[in-house]
Design a protein around this motif. Structure first.
Motif, PDB file in Angstrom:
ATOM      1  N   ARG A 151      39.102  35.311  14.932  1.00  0.00           N
ATOM      2  CA  ARG A 151      38.105  34.416  15.521  1.00  0.00           C
ATOM      3  C   ARG A 151      38.804  33.173  16.085  1.00  0.00           C
ATOM      4  NH1 ARG A 151      32.524  32.971  14.803  1.00  0.00           N
ATOM      5  NH2 ARG A 151      32.333  30.702  14.835  1.00  0.00           N
ATOM      6  N   PRO A 152      38.459  32.803  17.309  1.00  0.00           N
ATOM      7  CA  PRO A 152      39.113  31.618  17.888  1.00  0.00           C
ATOM      8  C   PRO A 152      38.781  30.365  17.092  1.00  0.00           C
ATOM      9  CG  PRO A 152      37.317  32.408  19.280  1.00  0.00           C
ATOM     10  CD  PRO A 152      37.524  33.447  18.235  1.00  0.00           C
ATOM     11  N   GLN A 153      39.802  29.537  16.875  1.00  0.00           N
ATOM     12  CA  GLN A 153      39.583  28.366  16.034  1.00  0.00           C
ATOM     13  C   GLN A 153      39.207  27.161  16.869  1.00  0.00           C
ATOM     14  OE1 GLN A 153      42.665  27.746  13.166  1.00  0.00           O
ATOM     15  NE2 GLN A 153      43.008  29.945  12.910  1.00  0.00           N
ATOM     16  N   ILE A 154      38.485  26.250  16.236  1.00  0.00           N
ATOM     17  CA  ILE A 154      38.045  25.052  16.947  1.00  0.00           C
ATOM     18  C   ILE A 154      39.204  24.049  16.972  1.00  0.00           C
ATOM     19  CG2 ILE A 154      36.354  23.176  16.958  1.00  0.00           C
ATOM     20  CD1 ILE A 154      34.574  25.033  15.260  1.00  0.00           C
ATOM     21  N   PRO A 155      39.504  23.453  18.098  1.00  0.00           N
ATOM     22  CA  PRO A 155      40.586  22.476  18.137  1.00  0.00           C
ATOM     23  C   PRO A 155      40.254  21.243  17.296  1.00  0.00           C
ATOM     24  CG  PRO A 155      39.420  22.569  20.234  1.00  0.00           C
ATOM     25  CD  PRO A 155      38.909  23.702  19.419  1.00  0.00           C
ATOM     26  N   VAL A 156      41.305  20.641  16.785  1.00  0.00           N
ATOM     27  CA  VAL A 156      41.131  19.481  15.905  1.00  0.00           C
ATOM     28  C   VAL A 156      40.891  18.232  16.732  1.00  0.00           C
ATOM     29  CG1 VAL A 156      42.235  18.193  14.059  1.00  0.00           C
ATOM     30  CG2 VAL A 156      42.732  20.611  14.355  1.00  0.00           C
TER      31      VAL A 156
ATOM     32  N   LEU B 241      36.593  31.973   7.399  1.00  0.00           N
ATOM     33  CA  LEU B 241      36.259  31.177   8.584  1.00  0.00           C
ATOM     34  C   LEU B 241      36.845  31.770   9.851  1.00  0.00           C
ATOM     35  CD1 LEU B 241      36.617  27.543   7.271  1.00  0.00           C
ATOM     36  CD2 LEU B 241      34.586  28.576   8.250  1.00  0.00           C
TER      37      LEU B 241
ATOM     38  N   THR C  14      37.491  34.951  10.344  1.00  0.00           N
ATOM     39  CA  THR C  14      37.065  36.321  10.600  1.00  0.00           C
ATOM     40  C   THR C  14      35.825  36.298  11.478  1.00  0.00           C
ATOM     41  OG1 THR C  14      37.794  36.794   8.381  1.00  0.00           O
ATOM     42  CG2 THR C  14      36.545  38.522   9.480  1.00  0.00           C
ATOM     43  N   PRO C  15      35.777  37.138  12.491  1.00  0.00           N
ATOM     44  CA  PRO C  15      34.577  37.161  13.343  1.00  0.00           C
ATOM     45  C   PRO C  15      33.331  37.442  12.517  1.00  0.00           C
ATOM     46  CG  PRO C  15      36.331  38.480  14.308  1.00  0.00           C
ATOM     47  CD  PRO C  15      36.801  38.070  12.957  1.00  0.00           C
TER      48      PRO C  15
ATOM     49  N   MET D 107      40.957  23.314  13.062  1.00  0.00           N
ATOM     50  CA  MET D 107      39.822  22.733  12.337  1.00  0.00           C
ATOM     51  C   MET D 107      39.485  23.538  11.089  1.00  0.00           C
ATOM     52  SD  MET D 107      37.698  20.175  13.082  1.00  0.00           S
ATOM     53  CE  MET D 107      36.870  19.985  14.657  1.00  0.00           C
ATOM     54  N   GLU D 108      39.514  24.870  11.263  1.00  0.00           N
ATOM     55  CA  GLU D 108      39.192  25.751  10.136  1.00  0.00           C
ATOM     56  C   GLU D 108      40.126  25.504   8.957  1.00  0.00           C
ATOM     57  OE1 GLU D 108      38.674  26.633  13.151  1.00  0.00           O
ATOM     58  OE2 GLU D 108      36.795  27.761  13.227  1.00  0.00           O
TER      59      GLU D 108
ATOM     60  N   ILE E  78      41.719  22.783   8.167  1.00  0.00           N
ATOM     61  CA  ILE E  78      41.392  21.517   7.496  1.00  0.00           C
ATOM     62  C   ILE E  78      40.175  21.695   6.595  1.00  0.00           C
ATOM     63  CG2 ILE E  78      40.671  19.137   7.868  1.00  0.00           C
ATOM     64  CD1 ILE E  78      42.228  19.214  10.493  1.00  0.00           C
TER      65      ILE E  78
ATOM     66  N   ALA F  62      30.278  27.841   4.999  1.00  0.00           N
ATOM     67  CA  ALA F  62      31.338  28.383   5.837  1.00  0.00           C
ATOM     68  C   ALA F  62      31.135  29.861   6.132  1.00  0.00           C
ATOM     69  CB  ALA F  62      32.697  28.172   5.156  1.00  0.00           C
ATOM     70  N   SER F  63      30.342  30.529   5.313  1.00  0.00           N
ATOM     71  CA  SER F  63      30.136  31.954   5.595  1.00  0.00           C
ATOM     72  C   SER F  63      29.400  32.141   6.920  1.00  0.00           C
ATOM     73  CB  SER F  63      29.370  32.617   4.453  1.00  0.00           C
ATOM     74  OG  SER F  63      28.042  32.149   4.457  1.00  0.00           O
TER      75      SER F  63
ATOM     76  N   ARG G 186      30.367  30.470   9.475  1.00  0.00           N
ATOM     77  CA  ARG G 186      31.431  30.003  10.379  1.00  0.00           C
ATOM     78  C   ARG G 186      31.106  28.616  10.943  1.00  0.00           C
ATOM     79  NH1 ARG G 186      31.989  34.047   8.065  1.00  0.00           N
ATOM     80  NH2 ARG G 186      32.958  35.992   8.771  1.00  0.00           N
ATOM     81  N   LEU G 187      32.147  27.988  11.477  1.00  0.00           N
ATOM     82  CA  LEU G 187      31.977  26.637  12.005  1.00  0.00           C
ATOM     83  C   LEU G 187      31.617  26.688  13.478  1.00  0.00           C
ATOM     84  CD1 LEU G 187      35.040  24.926  10.311  1.00  0.00           C
ATOM     85  CD2 LEU G 187      32.720  25.199   9.460  1.00  0.00           C
TER      86      LEU G 187
ATOM     87  N   LEU H 253      30.425  23.881  16.724  1.00  0.00           N
ATOM     88  CA  LEU H 253      30.072  22.524  17.141  1.00  0.00           C
ATOM     89  C   LEU H 253      28.877  22.587  18.089  1.00  0.00           C
ATOM     90  CD1 LEU H 253      33.680  21.208  17.886  1.00  0.00           C
ATOM     91  CD2 LEU H 253      32.299  20.780  15.850  1.00  0.00           C
TER      92      LEU H 253
END
Lengths: 931, 121
Positions: free
Chosen positions: A594-599, A707, A709-710, B1-2, B4, B45-46, B48-49, B51
């Motif tokens: 799953r693509p991660q959100i940038p910080v 987090l 994982t899709p 982010m994940e 953190i 979190a299950s 997912r995050l 915005l």
């Protein structure tokens, strides 16, 4: 007519004596006998078919999914045992009528006896392994009850416990063995098992299954080295011994070996274990029996010896030997039951069982003596009695085997030695009791027993004679069908005759007679020789083992369970850590696709704040006030986190709960020590830190893996149907009050219960009210600050307005009953803080319990309301209306439900906080101690 | 982010458990509070995050998963009730037993260690 009734009738009969006991002994005995007699008649009606070679089978579905049926079969072997169990059982019922004294509870005795009888019947007619085992266990339990019938006697309790422990342990082994067998043939059906003998014998687990099954059989049938429980079980009332320890309980093991003879026998392993165990038991029992001064002790060891004989015969792997075994089962049951009954009569009429005191009873009870002598002669194997016939067969079979190779000659020799001892103890039974001088110090003057007490003995002794003189006519057919069932094919030709001509078995018999007489004649020397050995009482060894097991268990318990909750939690966490971490070791990568959100900077700041304040909470955990401040910071950042990641409802909830929580903890801290000393050693601290740190790592890793994982979620349904089905655009709220409304109803109920629990705890609290803090500074008595009073008072309507607004909009935008309830509570609490309890009391006089009850009732009623419209519980309704000025608005039943949630939340939070606050004042709630 | 986020959950868990392992009731309550933060964040979190994706129809293009949010919402409220129950229980225990140790009495060992500590200082 159904085979099921054969076992069901006695089982129902278990209850009969409990009802008929009050009508007197005769009626009780008679009523008890009816159902077993009926069952016996049923068996006899079936017997014709069995003699014609037709086995009877019947089964009823029990747990079909597991392949378990209530399944019964009646073949020759079952028939033989049924006749013994029910026939001798009926005689014992009659006998017990006279044996039991007025003090003994007859109903209880008969109930146990019939329960045992049913269990035995169940064993012999079961056609399913598991079912057989269940009845097997039932015999262990019911025999425990019977042996401990005189529970006021210590030896009865100990004997019963020993019997239960040994046979119960054997029963577990048997279960394992049966499961293994069932696993091999993939069925628990006895027919299937018996048809697959070759498969079982050639299977890799055969030795294990064999040993386990034999453990069950040997423990039950008192084979060496498990024989020790039987003599101690003699503390049972004599009818019990006559029944359990001659014809039934101890024969169950023999039955088991005979039943599984077609599948388990025939191998060298079977021969080695079964025949050698049998031989050892035969010799040991016969030898020890001679030295027992107790009549029943002698009979008990004699029983052990004869069971050994039967086991030995079964172990010889010869078909004729198996026939001889079946024959001896019949004969032993008849003569031993009558001997036990005779011993009981002697005990009953003379008050003693000690052969050193019992002498010359012939003069006092010639009739009983005659019966006992005949039975004892049968036990010795004297011609014209049934014991002789099976003993002859036994001798000839020991001659016909060659299993021990060149040492095979030892078996007939040892068999003759055993038989000689058997003759010797039988002679002792006869001579020592009925002749040999005069009685010494007997408590009572012996006399003949009541007429009907002798009837069972007479019947059994007559059988001994009939079988002994006309064997072929009396038992020929029965022996044939029973042997057929054991061998599962044509019974080899054998002759049931008294006279076979001069042959070696006859010579062996003769030797045994002479030898036995010689041994008995020279018994003084033997007794003296024996007295050099310390008598090792199995009871002490057994008790010792039990004690050490108990001690070891206690030690384990005290090490694991030392009363320290900290330690329990530590161990629990350690276990969780191991269980949680082990599967993670196999995980090669923990980052999903799953693509991660940038910080971004704000999040980093929040995260750092969270981490620092969390750690600070731990560092200053002994300065509790400081720790609490840091804790509140953590809570605030958690609510910001929810806001950040698109969960406005959660953020609002967390924020308002946070306020309530911190106020709660502050109030509690007032009553608890504000500072704590260092208590834990550094070693403990570092250990705790290590474990919790590792768990944190595990949880963090799992969280990260999750987090990244899709997501595949069921929430698309909720999003799609929220507006159309639930009438709201705030999906979270619609889930709470509509889709998962039932959950929410449960949750507010829990909330209400918790609040009531708190109320109850506070009500009886006798807590010391501190006037000074830890450092000895007095708490301030200042009245409430005026600024706060004014501001909070003017804020109240505003706050209530906000909560109404939040409540109303909740269905469509973030908000709802939970959040509105919390905001209202916080607004009221603010008034408490600003003005104090005394000021609030006349102004806000709400009974919060009623609020909780009302809330839950409203929510439930909303749910029930849908029944009026013939819809399932908690179905929702909504529609849109228009009003001038206001415009279009929505009305939904879910809002009523949400109102219930709102009221419950307000009630619960206020009930907790307001009452806790009141503890600090004279307004404490008081409930009477006996409330 | 994940990463953190996960790290924060880990820290909260660690500190929560460490405090739960302490011997005094109030500390345990604080530990439980930290743990309930961790649990709520973990459950959240299950889903997912995401915005700017509040699950309010028509307000965003993509929605975050509303189901964990609904579950966590009730969990927060019940968590409060449970904290309240435990803390009142702690007070009651102190009132009835005269001390605030989780076992209801001061274990012998810790008295010893305190004495030895005093001797050292």
């Amino acid at each position: 007519m159904n085979l099921l009734w054969v076992v069901l009738l006695p089982l129902i009969g278990t209850l009969v004596p409990l009802f008929t006991e009050r009508f007197g002994r005769n009626i009780c005995t008679f009523s008890v006998a009816i159902l077993p007699a009926w069952s016996l008649i049923l068996v006899l009606m079936f017997a014709g078919d069995v003699f014609d070679g037709q086995d009877i089978r019947q089964s009823i579905d029990w747990i079909p999914a597991m392949g378990l049926d209530l399944s019964f079969r009646l073949d020759g072997l079952s028939l033989l045992f049924l006749l013994l169990i029910l026939g001798i059982g009926l005689l014992v019922i009659l006998y017990a009528r006279y044996y039991l004294s007025a003090k003994d509870s007859m109903g209880r005795f008969y109930a146990y006896l019939i329960l045992f009888m049913s269990a035995m019947v169940g064993i012999v007619i079961s056609n399913n392994l598991i079912q057989l085992w269940l009845f097997w266990e039932l015999t262990s339990i019911s025999s425990f009850l019977l042996i401990s019938f005189w529970s006021h006697k210590s030896e009865a309790r100990k004997g019963a416990r020993m019997a239960l422990t040994v046979t119960g342990a054997g029963g577990l082994a048997l279960l394992a063995g049966l499961l293994l067998i069932g696993n091999i043939v993939d069925s628990y059906d006895l027919d299937t098992v018996l048809a697959n003998g070759d498969l079982i014998r050639s299977h890799a687990t055969y030795p294990i299954a064999l040993i386990l099954v034999l453990l069950g059989a040997f423990t039950k049938s008192a084979q060496f080295p498990f024989h020790f429980w039987l003599p101690h079980a003699m503390s049972a009332p004599t009818p019990v011994s006559a029944y359990l320890h001659s014809a039934t309980m101890v024969k169950a093991g023999i039955f088991l070996m005979a039943r599984f003879y077609p599948v388990l026998a025939g191998t060298d392993l079977w021969f080695m274990i079964v025949s050698l165990t049998g031989l050892t038991t035969l010799l040991l029992g016969a030898y020890v029996a001679l030295f027992k001064h107790d009549l029943k002790g002698l009979l008990a060891y004699s029983t052990i010896s004869h069971l050994g004989l039967i086991t030995l015969l079964l172990g010889l792997n010869s078909e004729l030997a198996a026939v001889a075994a079946v024959f001896h089962i019949i004969n032993h049951a008849t003569f031993k039951a009558s001997l036990f009954m005779a011993a009981g009569i002697i005990d009953h009429e003379s008050g003693s069982r000690d052969m050193r005191k019992l002498n010359g009873l012939w003069k006092y009870m010639p009739y009983t003596a005659t019966l006992a002598i005949v039975a004892a002669l049968s036990m010795a194997g004297v011609p014209l009695l049934n014991g002789f016939l099976s003993k002859e067969m036994f001798f000839s079979e020991t001659l016909n085997q060659s299993m021990l190779g060149s040492l095979s000659w030892m078996i007939p020799l040892l068999a003759t030695v055993g038989a000689a001892f058997s003759v010797a103890y039988s002679l002792r039974f006869i001579h020592d009791v009925f002749f040999n001088g005069v009685p010494i110090d007997l408590p009572k003057t012996p006399k003949e027993p009541p007429r009907y007490m002798k009837v069972p003995v007479e019947i059994l002794v007559t059988l001994c004679l009939l079988v002994g003189i006309f064997p072929a006519y009396v038992v020929g057919d029965l022996l044939d069908v029973a042997s057929f069932a054991v061998l599962t094919h044509e019974v080899p030709i054998h002759s049931l005759a008294i006279w076979h001509g001069f042959n070696i078995p006859l010579f062996m018999s003769f030797l045994a007679m002479v030898g036995g007489a010689t041994i008995y004649y020279n018994r003084r020397h033997l007794f003296e020789f024996q007295s050099h050995f310390d008598e090792t009482d199995a009871k002490h060894i057994f008790e010792g083992i039990i004690q050490s097991i108990v001690k070891a268990s206690q030690q384990i318990i005290t090490t694991l369970e030392n009363g320290s909750l900290q330690r329990y939690i530590f161990l629990l966490l350690l276990f969780t850590l191991v269980m949680g971490a082990l599967p993670l070791l196999d995980l090669t990568q923990n980052t999903g696709s799953r693509p991660q959100i940038p910080v971004d900077g704000v999040t980093i700041t929040g995260a750092v704040l969270l981490i620092l304040s969390t750690i600070a909470t731990v560092i200053w955990y002994r300065q509790r006030f400081i720790a609490l401040i840091f804790l509140s910071v953590v809570g605030l950042i958690v609510s910001l986190t929810f806001a950040q990641f698109s969960a406005p409802d959660l953020a609002l909830t967390q924020l308002s709960v946070e306020i309530a929580t911190i106020i709660l903890l502050l109030l509690a801290l007032f009553f608890l020590p504000q500072n704590a000393h260092k208590e834990s050693s550094n070693r403990r601290l570092s250990g705790d830190l290590l474990v919790s740190g590792l768990i944190g790592c595990v949880i963090g890793t799992i969280c990260f893996a999750m987090l990244t994982t899709p997501l595949s979620t069921i929430s698309d349904f909720f999003i799609a149907n929220s507006k159309t089905g639930g009438g709201g655009t705030n999906v979270v709220n619609v889930i709470l009050v509509d889709f998962r409304g039932f959950d929410t109803l449960g949750e507010i109920t829990v909330l209400g219960i918790a609040a009531l629990g708190v109320y109850k705890l506070i009500a009886k609290m006798r807590i010391y009210m501190p006037t000074r803090d830890d450092k000895g500074r007095a708490w301030s008595n200042d009245p409430h600050p005026m600024m706060l009073e004014m501001v909070s008072q003017s804020l109240l309507p505003l706050a209530l307005l906000v909560s109404v607004y939040i409540f109303l909009r909740g269905h469509n935008v973030p908000g709802g009953g939970f959040i509105a309830g919390l905001i209202t509570s916080v607004a009221i609490i603010q008034q408490y803080i600003a003005h104090g309890v005394l000021w609030m009391k006349p102004r806000v006089n709400i009974d919060y319990q009623w609020l909780i009850a009302g809330g839950i009732l409203i929510a439930t009623a909303t749910g029930l309301g849908s029944w009026i419209f013939d819809k399932p519980f908690l179905s929702t309704w909504f529609d849109y209306f228009g009003l001038p000025w206001i415009g279009k608005f929505e009305l939904a039943s879910a809002m009523l439900f949400d109102l219930g949630v709102y009221l419950t939340v307000v009630g619960a939070v206020m009930l907790i906080l307001a009452n806790l606050g009141k503890l600090t004042t004279s307004e404490r709630i008081h409930i009477k101690e006996n409330d | 982010m994940e990463a953190i986020y996960a790290f924060c959950v880990g820290i909260l868990t660690t500190c929560g458990f460490f405090l739960v392992l302490r011997g005094r009731t109030f500390t345990v309550v604080m530990g439980l509070t930290l743990l309930s933060y961790a649990v709520n964040l973990f459950l959240f979190a299950s889903g997912r995050l995401k915005l700017d994706g509040a699950a309010v129809l028509g307000q965003s293009i993509e929605y975050s998963d509303p189901l964990p949010q609904a579950l966590v919402l009730t969990a927060i409220v019940i968590g409060f009730a449970m904290t309240a129950f435990v803390v009142i229980l702690a007070m009651r225990s102190r009132a009835d037993q005269g001390n605030d140790h989780v076992d209801g009495h001061i274990p012998v060992q810790s008295t010893k260690s305190r004495i030895s500590e005093k001797r050292h200082s």
